[in-house]
Scaffold this active site. Sequence first.
Site, short mmCIF file in Angstrom:
data_model
loop_
_atom_site.label_atom_id
_atom_site.label_comp_id
_atom_site.label_asym_id
_atom_site.label_seq_id
_atom_site.Cartn_x
_atom_site.Cartn_y
_atom_site.Cartn_z
N ARG A 44 0.82 -1.23 0.00
CA ARG A 44 0.00 0.00 0.00
C ARG A 44 0.85 1.27 0.00
NH1 ARG A 44 -5.39 1.85 1.56
NH2 ARG A 44 -5.32 3.63 2.96
N ILE A 76 -7.88 7.66 -1.49
CA ILE A 76 -8.02 6.21 -1.42
C ILE A 76 -8.65 5.88 -0.07
CG2 ILE A 76 -5.64 5.99 -0.58
CD1 ILE A 76 -5.53 3.27 -1.80
N SER A 77 -9.56 4.93 -0.05
CA SER A 77 -10.26 4.57 1.19
C SER A 77 -9.31 4.00 2.22
CB SER A 77 -11.30 3.48 0.90
OG SER A 77 -12.10 3.83 -0.18
N GLN A 78 -9.79 4.00 3.48
CA GLN A 78 -9.01 3.36 4.54
C GLN A 78 -8.93 1.85 4.23
OE1 GLN A 78 -12.67 3.60 7.45
NE2 GLN A 78 -10.98 2.72 8.59
N PHE A 99 -17.20 8.57 0.02
CA PHE A 99 -16.33 8.47 -1.16
C PHE A 99 -16.33 9.78 -1.93
CE2 PHE A 99 -14.93 4.06 -1.86
CZ PHE A 99 -15.60 3.41 -0.85
#
Length: 223
Positions: free
Chosen positions: A43, A69-71, A212
């Site tokens: 990541r 970018i999401s968790q 989002f």
Amino acid sequence: MRWFRNRAPDEPASLRKQMVEGQIRARGLTEKPLLRALLEVPRHEFVRARSVVEAYGDHALPIGHGQTISQPYIVALMTKVLEPKRGLRVLEVGTGSGYQAAVLAACGMEVYSIERIPELAELARENLAAAGYLDRVRLRVADGSKGWPEEGPFDRIIITAGAPDVPPPLIEQLAPGGVIVAPVGGYGLQTIYRYRKVDGELEREAVEGARFVPLIESEVGEE
Ligand code: SAH
């Protein structure tokens, strides 16, 4: 687990292990192929973080061009409810950094991913190549709400930007029995739903609330 204890705690592999144990498994996501994929994908090479430690933190991160970018937990949850299986064809709308695409490829899927911002698509291409996933991910710069008709139908579709509803072309390009996972709702606040195509109709199931960046559909005549 000697190899783990002997590693410096802030090495990427150790940080991934901590991320998977503390953020993913601890919250009840325990599927082995999913956890293996999250342990595998670097990541920190996909996100913009001040440090490697921050890249594995329990939060969303900027990826440039006003996008995020999401968790890790949200990436894991969406991947889980997508019901990944080796060899399935999956369409992702919103490539961003390429991290989610890499996780899907690490689950053994054939990934097709669309991004509307050319610079982000290029960044994703570099990230995926550096991490060794580019042979399993095909990228395209376009409005993903129109899908990728030449490559459909898809067994799975994942939308990683929020929209008021699932764009109809994506429903058309979903194979019978296929699954769509998408955050649907208003600007800045959505619910992640899982949709399943049964007898040509979509069945919908709420998974979790989420935030989002918006899916931006091109105007008629654009492209
Ligand atoms: N999945 C990404 C994060 C996605 S952020 C990752 O793993 O990093 C949402 C992305 O969707 C942004 O990059 C944004 O530019 C893109 N996007 C928004 N609307 C889009 C559209 N209509 N078609 C394709 N991409 C879109």
